[in-house]
Enzyme design. Structure first.
Site, mmCIF file in Angstrom:
data_model
loop_
_atom_site.group_PDB
_atom_site.id
_atom_site.type_symbol
_atom_site.label_atom_id
_atom_site.label_comp_id
_atom_site.label_asym_id
_atom_site.label_seq_id
_atom_site.Cartn_x
_atom_site.Cartn_y
_atom_site.Cartn_z
ATOM 1 N N PHE A 73 -40.190 -18.757 -14.599
ATOM 2 C CA PHE A 73 -40.531 -19.082 -15.987
ATOM 3 C C PHE A 73 -39.465 -18.489 -16.893
ATOM 4 O O PHE A 73 -39.310 -17.274 -16.964
ATOM 5 C CB PHE A 73 -41.910 -18.566 -16.418
ATOM 6 C CG PHE A 73 -42.227 -19.009 -17.829
ATOM 7 C CD1 PHE A 73 -42.756 -20.263 -18.080
ATOM 8 C CD2 PHE A 73 -41.917 -18.201 -18.919
ATOM 9 C CE1 PHE A 73 -42.989 -20.696 -19.387
ATOM 10 C CE2 PHE A 73 -42.148 -18.635 -20.228
ATOM 11 C CZ PHE A 73 -42.685 -19.876 -20.451
ATOM 12 N N ASP A 120 -33.483 -12.078 -16.244
ATOM 13 C CA ASP A 120 -34.363 -12.383 -17.377
ATOM 14 C C ASP A 120 -35.413 -11.275 -17.448
ATOM 15 O O ASP A 120 -36.409 -11.295 -16.731
ATOM 16 C CB ASP A 120 -35.016 -13.755 -17.177
ATOM 17 C CG ASP A 120 -35.927 -14.126 -18.352
ATOM 18 O OD1 ASP A 120 -36.262 -13.237 -19.159
ATOM 19 O OD2 ASP A 120 -36.321 -15.305 -18.439
ATOM 20 N N LYS A 156 -39.407 -10.756 -26.581
ATOM 21 C CA LYS A 156 -40.779 -10.255 -26.655
ATOM 22 C C LYS A 156 -40.859 -8.865 -27.311
ATOM 23 O O LYS A 156 -40.785 -8.768 -28.526
ATOM 24 C CB LYS A 156 -41.410 -10.292 -25.265
ATOM 25 C CG LYS A 156 -41.573 -11.744 -24.798
ATOM 26 C CD LYS A 156 -42.594 -11.953 -23.705
ATOM 27 C CE LYS A 156 -42.945 -13.428 -23.610
ATOM 28 N NZ LYS A 156 -42.509 -14.062 -22.373
HETATM 29 C C1 LIG Z 1 -41.845 -15.388 -22.398
HETATM 30 C C2 LIG Z 1 -40.677 -15.529 -21.514
HETATM 31 C C3 LIG Z 1 -39.575 -16.331 -21.881
HETATM 32 C C4 LIG Z 1 -39.562 -17.201 -23.119
HETATM 33 O O1 LIG Z 1 -39.699 -16.485 -24.304
HETATM 34 P P1 LIG Z 1 -40.139 -17.275 -25.641
HETATM 35 O O2 LIG Z 1 -39.993 -16.248 -26.721
HETATM 36 O O3 LIG Z 1 -41.547 -17.721 -25.440
HETATM 37 O O4 LIG Z 1 -39.208 -18.417 -25.815
HETATM 38 C C5 LIG Z 1 -38.495 -16.365 -21.024
HETATM 39 N N1 LIG Z 1 -38.491 -15.663 -19.873
HETATM 40 C C6 LIG Z 1 -39.523 -14.891 -19.494
HETATM 41 C C7 LIG Z 1 -39.445 -14.123 -18.223
HETATM 42 C C8 LIG Z 1 -40.662 -14.812 -20.281
HETATM 43 O O5 LIG Z 1 -41.700 -14.083 -19.882
#
Ligand SMILES: *Cc1c(COP(=O)(O)O)cnc(C)c1O
Length: 404
Positions: free
Chosen positions: A142, A227, A256
């Site tokens: 994700f 990520d 986040k």
């Molecule tokens: C939430 C998330 C994203 C995307 O972030 P948004 O601010 O919702 O665009 C990307 N990678 C990971 C691992 C995430 O948990």
């Protein structure tokens, strides 16, 4: 449910795109680990906005920094310098040991920015023929919701009827270093991966996986892009999840909790010349690096460190995980977690996780199901031992409850 709850829910349903299926609670206030609904009922937030509110709701110091900055200057665009960006760069680079920083807004934008940057690096530094760059990603990843990103998702829900998608991505199983070695070609520019797969249900790779990944990436001149949008900034009990593995990424993505939930702030951090390939006019964002975002992010990172939230995540996470493992319930298939990134996977026969989340709501806990059978638990990093025990008691009664 009171009439006001029905009203908010019905109005949302009437006018909003139905791209979410929220639990039936309407929140109007938050403080620390707690949130309150419009009827004044209090809940322990065990989702923390998917880890964006790690510092706790409405942290007073982040709030003060935001209000103070909002009175002075909010947005200049990058056409001019502002007096917050340099300080944000300096502080985040010092904290993470990174050399270069690219500020963006949402997490997905940070991912897109990294994809663009590693491709450019591939052509201009590695010498990959133009248009041939390949990026390796993992199944069940994700990384966000943009077109570029959903094109390399393996979740049918995420992809179906959104194509055509951009080429240049190869998908391999998560946690399988041999598959990575196999998939690498001279045109591979990067391996993009989550240290722990969050949305997939808190999937922790086998020990030694990332050490091998690091070795393969270095040996093949492939950029390791971690990520850490969800795992980073203390969630797993260390500043970055890579520290559990004893490795350093070439490119690290944060988002986040970078703003403590006040404002969308994300960043691409790099340890080498990946971001150095970007020239004026080649990438940008009107809001990226704006003074309000920088002031908020500086405060969010400062309180995380100064108030010992990372150490607390390690301590309380261990307590929470032990407590979950001690629950004797035949509904539970597996309990997983690192720091305060936890999940309870239910037996398929136990029914959908959603029912358990709804039962938890009635006991004063907000948690979110993921992938039908998994309850994800990720409270703010300021949670105390008493609050962990309080949550465990309620989880134990809910998970041993017979719903059939
Ligand atoms: C939430 C998330 C994203 C995307 O972030 P948004 O601010 O919702 O665009 C990307 N990678 C990971 C691992 C995430 O948990």
């Amino acid at each position: 449910m009171s009439s006001s709850v029905i009203d908010f829910v019905a109005t949302e349903a009437r006018f909003g795109a139905h791209n979410y299926a929220p639990i039936g609670v309407v929140l109007s206030r938050g403080q620390g680990v707690w949130v309150w609904d419009t009827d004044g009922n209090r809940y322990l937030d065990c989702l923390s906005a998917y880890s964006a509110v790690s510092q706790g709701h409405c942290h007073p110091k982040i709030l003060a920094a935001m209000v103070e900055q909002a009175h002075r200057l909010t947005l200049t665009s990058r056409a001019f310098h502002n007096d917050q960006l340099a300080l944000f760069y300096e502080e985040i680079a010092a904290l993470t040991g990174s050399h270069k920083v690219l500020p963006m807004n949402s997490g997905a934008e940070a991912v897109e920015s990294a994809v663009k940057s590693v491709r450019k690096w591939g052509y201009e530094v590695k010498g990959v023929p133009d248009g041939q760059a390949e990026i390796i990603v993992c199944a069940n990843n994700f990384h966000g919701r943009t077109l570029g990103i959903v094109g390399f998702s393996t979740d049918p829900e995420t992809r179906t009827h959104f194509g055509p998608f951009a080429p240049g991505f190869r998908i391999i199983p998560f946690g399988d270093a041999a598959a990575l070695e196999e998939a690498m070609t001279p045109n591979t520019v990067a391996f993009l991966v989550e240290p722990i797969q969050g949305e997939a249900g808190v999937i922790i790779p086998p020990a030694g996986y990332f050490a091998k990944v690091r070795e393969l990436c270095t040996a093949n001149n492939v950029m390791l892009v971690l990520d850490e949008i969800q795992t980073g900034l203390g969630r797993t009990g260390k500043l970055l999840a890579e520290q559990h593995e004893g490795i350093e990424a070439d490119v690290t993505l944060l988002g986040k909790a970078l703003s403590g939930g006040f404002y969308p702030v994300s960043a691409v951090l790099s340890n080498n010349d990946v971001l150095g390939t970007l020239r004026p006019g080649q990438h940008g964002s009107t809001f990226g690096g704006n003074p309000l975002a920088c002031a908020v992010a500086r405060a969010a990172v400062r309180v995380l460190v100064e108030e010992g939230m990372i150490e607390n995540a390690a301590r309380q996470g261990a307590r929470f995980l032990e407590g979950l493992k001690d629950i004797r319930a035949n509904t539970i298939r597996e309990v997983r977690g690192r720091g305060l990134m936890l999940a309870v996977e239910l037996h398929p026969e136990a029914g959908r996780a959603r029912r358990y989340c709804e039962a938890l709501q009635s006991k004063g806990i907000l948690a979110k199901d993921t992938h039908e059978h998994t309850i994800r638990i990720a409270p703010p990093l300021v949670i105390t031992s008493d609050q962990v025990d309080w949550a465990l008691e309620r989880l134990a009664t809910t998970l041993t409850q017979d719903f059939s």
